[in-house]
Design a protein around this motif. Structure first.
Motif, PDB file in Angstrom:
ATOM      1  N   VAL A  19       4.062 -24.297 -52.793  1.00 29.55           N
ATOM      2  CA  VAL A  19       4.780 -25.339 -53.534  1.00 29.55           C
ATOM      3  C   VAL A  19       3.805 -26.219 -54.299  1.00 29.55           C
ATOM      4  O   VAL A  19       4.052 -26.591 -55.459  1.00 29.55           O
ATOM      5  CB  VAL A  19       5.643 -26.179 -52.570  1.00 29.55           C
ATOM      6  N   PHE A  20       2.692 -26.556 -53.666  1.00 35.66           N
ATOM      7  CA  PHE A  20       1.696 -27.399 -54.323  1.00 35.66           C
ATOM      8  C   PHE A  20       1.170 -26.715 -55.594  1.00 35.66           C
ATOM      9  O   PHE A  20       1.093 -27.331 -56.664  1.00 35.66           O
ATOM     10  CB  PHE A  20       0.538 -27.689 -53.370  1.00 35.66           C
ATOM     11  N   GLY A  21       0.797 -25.429 -55.481  1.00 35.26           N
ATOM     12  CA  GLY A  21       0.267 -24.710 -56.629  1.00 35.26           C
ATOM     13  C   GLY A  21       1.277 -24.555 -57.748  1.00 35.26           C
ATOM     14  O   GLY A  21       0.976 -24.796 -58.923  1.00 35.26           O
ATOM     15  N   ILE A  22       2.506 -24.165 -57.383  1.00 34.68           N
ATOM     16  CA  ILE A  22       3.556 -23.995 -58.389  1.00 34.68           C
ATOM     17  C   ILE A  22       3.885 -25.335 -59.042  1.00 34.68           C
ATOM     18  O   ILE A  22       4.076 -25.423 -60.263  1.00 34.68           O
ATOM     19  CB  ILE A  22       4.809 -23.362 -57.760  1.00 34.68           C
ATOM     20  N   ALA A  24       1.930 -27.908 -59.481  1.00 37.20           N
ATOM     21  CA  ALA A  24       0.865 -28.301 -60.416  1.00 37.20           C
ATOM     22  C   ALA A  24       1.008 -27.568 -61.743  1.00 37.20           C
ATOM     23  O   ALA A  24       0.845 -28.157 -62.826  1.00 37.20           O
ATOM     24  CB  ALA A  24      -0.502 -28.025 -59.790  1.00 37.20           C
ATOM     25  N   VAL A  25       1.330 -26.275 -61.679  1.00 41.11           N
ATOM     26  CA  VAL A  25       1.506 -25.491 -62.901  1.00 41.11           C
ATOM     27  C   VAL A  25       2.716 -25.980 -63.692  1.00 41.11           C
ATOM     28  O   VAL A  25       2.659 -26.127 -64.931  1.00 41.11           O
ATOM     29  CB  VAL A  25       1.647 -23.988 -62.570  1.00 41.11           C
ATOM     30  N   LEU A  26       3.821 -26.255 -62.993  1.00 39.57           N
ATOM     31  CA  LEU A  26       5.031 -26.719 -63.684  1.00 39.57           C
ATOM     32  C   LEU A  26       4.799 -28.054 -64.373  1.00 39.57           C
ATOM     33  O   LEU A  26       5.266 -28.279 -65.504  1.00 39.57           O
ATOM     34  CB  LEU A  26       6.194 -26.833 -62.690  1.00 39.57           C
ATOM     35  N   LEU A  27       4.087 -28.960 -63.720  1.00 41.95           N
ATOM     36  CA  LEU A  27       3.760 -30.239 -64.357  1.00 41.95           C
ATOM     37  C   LEU A  27       2.947 -30.017 -65.618  1.00 41.95           C
ATOM     38  O   LEU A  27       3.156 -30.664 -66.649  1.00 41.95           O
ATOM     39  CB  LEU A  27       2.990 -31.137 -63.396  1.00 41.95           C
ATOM     40  N   ARG A 118     -11.885 -26.202 -64.413  1.00 42.38           N
ATOM     41  CA  ARG A 118     -11.664 -24.806 -64.797  1.00 42.38           C
ATOM     42  C   ARG A 118     -10.651 -24.115 -63.885  1.00 42.38           C
ATOM     43  O   ARG A 118     -10.340 -22.942 -64.073  1.00 42.38           O
ATOM     44  CB  ARG A 118     -12.995 -24.041 -64.758  1.00 42.38           C
ATOM     45  N   ASN A 119     -10.134 -24.850 -62.888  1.00 46.78           N
ATOM     46  CA  ASN A 119      -9.151 -24.280 -61.974  1.00 46.78           C
ATOM     47  C   ASN A 119      -7.810 -24.117 -62.687  1.00 46.78           C
ATOM     48  O   ASN A 119      -7.247 -25.098 -63.181  1.00 46.78           O
ATOM     49  CB  ASN A 119      -8.995 -25.195 -60.754  1.00 46.78           C
ATOM     50  N   PRO A 120      -7.280 -22.902 -62.774  1.00 49.01           N
ATOM     51  CA  PRO A 120      -6.061 -22.687 -63.570  1.00 49.01           C
ATOM     52  C   PRO A 120      -4.835 -23.415 -63.029  1.00 49.01           C
ATOM     53  O   PRO A 120      -3.893 -23.673 -63.782  1.00 49.01           O
ATOM     54  CB  PRO A 120      -5.869 -21.167 -63.522  1.00 49.01           C
ATOM     55  N   PHE A 121      -4.838 -23.738 -61.743  1.00 49.34           N
ATOM     56  CA  PHE A 121      -3.669 -24.393 -61.158  1.00 49.34           C
ATOM     57  C   PHE A 121      -3.652 -25.896 -61.411  1.00 49.34           C
ATOM     58  O   PHE A 121      -2.580 -26.465 -61.620  1.00 49.34           O
ATOM     59  CB  PHE A 121      -3.601 -24.120 -59.654  1.00 49.34           C
ATOM     60  N   ILE A 122      -4.803 -26.546 -61.377  1.00 49.13           N
ATOM     61  CA  ILE A 122      -4.802 -28.014 -61.437  1.00 49.13           C
ATOM     62  C   ILE A 122      -5.545 -28.602 -62.624  1.00 49.13           C
ATOM     63  O   ILE A 122      -5.543 -29.815 -62.792  1.00 49.13           O
ATOM     64  CB  ILE A 122      -5.378 -28.617 -60.137  1.00 49.13           C
TER      65      ILE A 122
END
Length: 261
Positions: A19-22, A24-27, A118-122
């Motif tokens: 949920v945390f990763g998804i 961050a991407v949605l935001l 450079r982290n794609p999620f955050i």
């Protein structure tokens, strides 16, 4: 029954990480682009993004409580709610410390490692909020001082990384350099995680046998002394302040403990 409960908490912990990763991407692909579209002034846009992260992290803390992954005892919440332009420092026993602190703190700014950009999620979250990179030490100090003077609250872990269970605290000089450059004291917090979990040495699925409690309490305000402020050598002043902070927190750890298994 105990084994089933333990298995459930492993699965629930995994769910929270997903949920945390998804989230961050949605935001990064929905909310923040809309904010860039409708809010033209850069500083106001960063403030709105930080408030969005603050609300999102409050939701995430609520989710972890709801799925019974963690218990939380946030005695410092009222102190942080009223903080403005403060350097907030704390020991760092677990991975979710910063999530909990941002969830409690309005207009929270923080220093992040350069590689996280450079982290794609955050990276989208970091770029939108204007969190401060540690890639350039001199610019970092100026950026932190500027953020504080704008009224943001700066969250700093003087250790620079998560604590190692059973070992003495080792503080870096970053928090001291920031305070001396900005001429600000500290709002000191104490974090206790019992049983120990999500340390630097553990994987996410290594959950403890019983549900952990993350407790965060206010210790005291720490002001810069005249001797530190008037020291002609910033390097020596930073070293002295770092020693004093490390001793202060080591006493708190020795008295109350924050790693218990």
């Amino acid at each position: 029954m105990q084994k089933l409960n333990h298995l459930y908490r492993i699965l629930a912990t995994g769910l929270c990480f997903v949920v945390f990763g998804i989230g961050a991407v949605l935001l990064s692909v929905t909310v923040f682009p809309l904010q860039r579209l409708f809010i033209c002034e850069p500083e106001r846009r960063k403030q709105r993004a930080r408030h969005t992260v603050h609300l999102t992290f409050r939701f995430f803390i609520g989710l972890m409580r709801f799925v019974r992954v963690f218990n939380f005892d946030f005695a410092a919440a009222s102190t942080l709610r009223n903080a403005r332009g403060r350097i907030i420092i704390a020991n760092h026993p677990s991975l979710i410390d910063v999530v909990a602190l941002i969830a409690m703190t309005p207009q929270a700014d923080c220093v992040v490692k350069a590689q996280l950009f450079r982290n794609p999620f955050i990276r989208g979250v970091i770029n939108s909020t204007g969190y401060i990179s540690n890639s350039d030490p001199d610019k970092l100090l100026d950026d932190c001082a500027a953020s504080l003077h704008k009224g943001n609250n700066l969250i700093i872990f003087p250790e620079g990384t998560r604590s190692t269970p059973g070992e003495p605290l080792m503080f870096q000089r970053g928090a001291a350099n920031i305070a001396l450059r900005a001429n600000r004291g500290y709002l000191a917090l104490y974090i206790r995680c019992q049983p120990s979990t999500l340390t630097k040495q553990e994987q996410w699925y290594q959950v403890p046998a019983s549900k952990p409690t993350l407790a965060i309490c206010y210790l005291q305000d720490i002001q810069l002394t005249a001797a530190l402020q008037q020291n002609p050598s910033p390097s020596l002043a930073a070293r002295q302040l770092t020693r004093e902070l490390q001793h202060f927190y080591q006493q708190a750890v020795d008295q109350h403990g924050f790693f218990e298994t």
